[in-house]
Design a protein around this motif. Structure first.
Motif, PDB file in Angstrom:
ATOM      1  N   ALA A 101       0.328  -0.696  -0.914  1.00  0.00           N
ATOM      2  CA  ALA A 101      -0.166  -1.490  -0.197  1.00  0.00           C
ATOM      3  C   ALA A 101       0.042  -2.933  -0.441  1.00  0.00           C
ATOM      4  O   ALA A 101       0.370  -3.510   0.925  1.00  0.00           O
ATOM      5  N   LEU A 102       1.139  -2.853  -1.860  1.00  0.00           N
ATOM      6  CA  LEU A 102       1.467  -4.155  -2.570  1.00  0.00           C
ATOM      7  C   LEU A 102       2.399  -4.229  -1.716  1.00  0.00           C
ATOM      8  O   LEU A 102       2.813  -5.390  -1.905  1.00  0.00           O
ATOM      9  N   PHE A 103       2.774  -3.520  -1.311  1.00  0.00           N
ATOM     10  CA  PHE A 103       4.626  -3.771  -0.857  1.00  0.00           C
ATOM     11  C   PHE A 103       4.325  -4.379   0.988  1.00  0.00           C
ATOM     12  O   PHE A 103       5.725  -4.693   0.642  1.00  0.00           O
ATOM     13  N   PHE A 104       3.439  -4.212   1.509  1.00  0.00           N
ATOM     14  CA  PHE A 104       3.291  -4.734   2.571  1.00  0.00           C
ATOM     15  C   PHE A 104       1.807  -5.586   2.315  1.00  0.00           C
ATOM     16  O   PHE A 104       1.630  -5.560   3.684  1.00  0.00           O
ATOM     17  N   ARG A 105       2.979  -6.312   1.670  1.00  0.00           N
ATOM     18  CA  ARG A 105       0.796  -7.637   1.484  1.00  0.00           C
ATOM     19  C   ARG A 105       0.634  -8.433   2.662  1.00  0.00           C
ATOM     20  O   ARG A 105       2.365  -8.644   2.250  1.00  0.00           O
ATOM     21  N   PRO A 106      -0.585  -8.912   2.932  1.00  0.00           N
ATOM     22  CA  PRO A 106       0.264 -10.154   3.679  1.00  0.00           C
ATOM     23  C   PRO A 106       0.915 -11.759   3.161  1.00  0.00           C
ATOM     24  O   PRO A 106       0.635 -11.954   1.698  1.00  0.00           O
ATOM     25  N   THR A 107       1.561 -12.088   3.744  1.00  0.00           N
ATOM     26  CA  THR A 107       2.240 -13.196   2.935  1.00  0.00           C
ATOM     27  C   THR A 107       1.438 -14.347   4.044  1.00  0.00           C
ATOM     28  O   THR A 107       1.779 -14.376   4.779  1.00  0.00           O
ATOM     29  N   VAL A 108       2.023 -15.749   3.498  1.00  0.00           N
ATOM     30  CA  VAL A 108       2.014 -16.815   4.388  1.00  0.00           C
ATOM     31  C   VAL A 108       3.103 -17.730   4.273  1.00  0.00           C
ATOM     32  O   VAL A 108       3.984 -18.069   3.544  1.00  0.00           O
ATOM     33  N   ASP A 109       3.192 -18.045   5.411  1.00  0.00           N
ATOM     34  CA  ASP A 109       4.187 -18.745   5.575  1.00  0.00           C
ATOM     35  C   ASP A 109       4.283 -20.178   5.152  1.00  0.00           C
ATOM     36  O   ASP A 109       3.310 -20.974   5.206  1.00  0.00           O
ATOM     37  N   PRO A 110       4.918 -20.715   4.151  1.00  0.00           N
ATOM     38  CA  PRO A 110       5.034 -22.087   3.500  1.00  0.00           C
ATOM     39  C   PRO A 110       4.465 -23.091   4.292  1.00  0.00           C
ATOM     40  O   PRO A 110       4.038 -24.409   4.120  1.00  0.00           O
ATOM     41  N   GLN A 111       5.656 -23.332   5.382  1.00  0.00           N
ATOM     42  CA  GLN A 111       5.234 -24.207   6.622  1.00  0.00           C
ATOM     43  C   GLN A 111       3.633 -24.704   7.604  1.00  0.00           C
ATOM     44  O   GLN A 111       3.633 -25.459   8.459  1.00  0.00           O
ATOM     45  N   HIS A 116       0.546 -13.820   7.592  1.00  0.00           N
ATOM     46  CA  HIS A 116       1.608 -12.468   8.403  1.00  0.00           C
ATOM     47  C   HIS A 116       1.154 -11.550   7.322  1.00  0.00           C
ATOM     48  O   HIS A 116       1.396 -11.085   6.814  1.00  0.00           O
ATOM     49  N   THR A 117       0.121 -10.238   8.494  1.00  0.00           N
ATOM     50  CA  THR A 117       0.388  -8.769   7.869  1.00  0.00           C
ATOM     51  C   THR A 117       0.816  -8.130   8.431  1.00  0.00           C
ATOM     52  O   THR A 117       0.973  -7.418  10.064  1.00  0.00           O
ATOM     53  N   SER A 118       1.654  -6.987   8.051  1.00  0.00           N
ATOM     54  CA  SER A 118       2.686  -5.713   8.309  1.00  0.00           C
ATOM     55  C   SER A 118       1.252  -4.912   8.518  1.00  0.00           C
ATOM     56  O   SER A 118       0.723  -4.552   8.401  1.00  0.00           O
ATOM     57  N   PRO A 119       2.016  -4.083  10.003  1.00  0.00           N
ATOM     58  CA  PRO A 119       0.840  -2.823  10.533  1.00  0.00           C
ATOM     59  C   PRO A 119       1.254  -2.627   9.100  1.00  0.00           C
ATOM     60  O   PRO A 119      -0.391  -1.896   9.179  1.00  0.00           O
ATOM     61  N   MET A 120       1.993  -1.570   8.566  1.00  0.00           N
ATOM     62  CA  MET A 120       2.060  -0.665   7.683  1.00  0.00           C
ATOM     63  C   MET A 120       0.695  -1.090   6.255  1.00  0.00           C
ATOM     64  O   MET A 120       0.172  -0.045   6.356  1.00  0.00           O
ATOM     65  N   TYR A 121       0.816  -2.316   6.242  1.00  0.00           N
ATOM     66  CA  TYR A 121      -0.638  -2.704   5.095  1.00  0.00           C
ATOM     67  C   TYR A 121      -1.843  -2.252   5.743  1.00  0.00           C
ATOM     68  O   TYR A 121      -2.518  -1.644   5.404  1.00  0.00           O
ATOM     69  N   TRP A 122      -2.526  -2.024   7.482  1.00  0.00           N
ATOM     70  CA  TRP A 122      -3.356  -2.057   7.554  1.00  0.00           C
ATOM     71  C   TRP A 122      -3.713  -0.110   7.612  1.00  0.00           C
ATOM     72  O   TRP A 122      -4.980   0.941   7.666  1.00  0.00           O
ATOM     73  N   VAL A 123      -2.767   0.159   8.167  1.00  0.00           N
ATOM     74  CA  VAL A 123      -2.453   2.240   7.903  1.00  0.00           C
ATOM     75  C   VAL A 123      -2.760   2.459   6.667  1.00  0.00           C
ATOM     76  O   VAL A 123      -3.564   2.976   6.433  1.00  0.00           O
ATOM     77  N   ILE A 124      -2.073   2.035   5.945  1.00  0.00           N
ATOM     78  CA  ILE A 124      -2.688   2.395   4.230  1.00  0.00           C
ATOM     79  C   ILE A 124      -3.841   1.697   3.685  1.00  0.00           C
ATOM     80  O   ILE A 124      -4.203   3.082   3.068  1.00  0.00           O
ATOM     81  N   TYR A 125      -3.854   1.207   4.629  1.00  0.00           N
ATOM     82  CA  TYR A 125      -5.724   0.428   3.540  1.00  0.00           C
ATOM     83  C   TYR A 125      -6.761   1.616   4.340  1.00  0.00           C
ATOM     84  O   TYR A 125      -7.004   2.022   4.082  1.00  0.00           O
ATOM     85  N   PHE A 126      -6.325   1.910   5.710  1.00  0.00           N
ATOM     86  CA  PHE A 126      -7.038   3.011   6.548  1.00  0.00           C
ATOM     87  C   PHE A 126      -7.093   4.425   5.957  1.00  0.00           C
ATOM     88  O   PHE A 126      -8.131   4.659   5.761  1.00  0.00           O
ATOM     89  N   LEU A 127      -5.696   4.603   4.939  1.00  0.00           N
ATOM     90  CA  LEU A 127      -5.832   6.007   4.878  1.00  0.00           C
ATOM     91  C   LEU A 127      -6.387   5.918   3.574  1.00  0.00           C
ATOM     92  O   LEU A 127      -7.107   6.879   2.829  1.00  0.00           O
ATOM     93  N   GLY A 128      -6.316   4.812   3.088  1.00  0.00           N
ATOM     94  CA  GLY A 128      -6.713   4.595   1.832  1.00  0.00           C
ATOM     95  C   GLY A 128      -8.800   5.110   1.424  1.00  0.00           C
ATOM     96  O   GLY A 128      -9.379   5.451   1.163  1.00  0.00           O
TER      97      GLY A 128
END
Length: 212
Positions: A101-111, A116-128
């Motif tokens: 999940a660290l590879f798909f962790r949410p990022t923050v637009d500096p401007q 921004h959260t990748s859908p894969m993050y939530w997939v891995i989160y719910f699988l875990g």
């Protein structure tokens, strides 16, 4: 042709005195003693009959098969170190999902400061989460043993009945661990001195962890 011996007026042979007849052979009952029932073995010579409170020949030894004895039966409360070891193993189940999940962790637009959260993050989160729930709630609730508890030879049961507690109560017990950590984690140390080796969450849910 034979003749009666002398001094035998009746011709029937002299009879032995009363009470001094021929001694019975070994294994034959004497006069006045009960005869051994047909088909039952006689007690070997020189061995006493089973006394009061002693099991008969072929009977199981006292206590065998009684609650608390035999494979799969509890023999005491689990120690603190066993419980810690089981918890560590259970937590290791979730580690691979966390690392991925660290590879798909949410990022923050500096401007725009948008997250921004990748859908894969939530997939891995719910699988875990599903793996955690299956192990800690379903297995621990229905069989009494998560993977960690099974590896350490301990079991989670109801404190009153000794039966498994079910998935719902296992889930509530995990929530009750909040109370263990609320007082600076002291609740997790309760098994070091508690009579039943219970944490605060165990006391809240009336559960105990036993050794097998």
């Amino acid at each position: 042709m034979s003749y009666p011996p002398p001094n035998d007026p009746y011709g029937q042979g002299q009879q032995p005195p009363y009470g001094q007849g021929e001694q019975p052979q070994y294994g034959q009952p004497q006069y006045g003693q009960p005869q051994q029932p047909y088909g039952q073995p006689q007690q070997p010579y020189g061995q006493p009959a089973p006394g009061y409170g002693q099991p008969a020949y072929g009977a199981p030894a006292p206590g065998y098969g009684a609650p608390g004895y035999g494979p799969g039966m509890p023999v005491g409360y689990a120690s603190w170190i066993q419980r810690v070891g089981a918890t560590i193993i259970d937590m290791l189940v979730y580690v691979p999902f966390y690392i991925v999940a660290l590879f798909f962790r949410p990022t923050v637009d500096p401007q725009t400061l948008e997250i921004h959260t990748s859908p894969m993050y939530w997939v891995i989160y719910f699988l875990g989460l599903a793996a955690w729930g299956y192990n800690r709630w379903y297995l621990a609730g229905t069989t009494g043993q998560s993977w960690g508890k099974k590896a350490l030879g301990i079991k989670l049961v109801d404190g009153a009945s000794g039966q498994t507690i079910g998935a719902g109560k296992a889930f509530l017990r995990d929530l009750a661990h909040i109370a263990d950590g609320f007082i600076c984690g002291i609740g997790y140390l309760f098994p070091l001195w508690d009579e039943k080796r219970q944490t605060l969450s165990d006391k809240i849910c009336s559960t105990v962890v036993v050794r097998l």
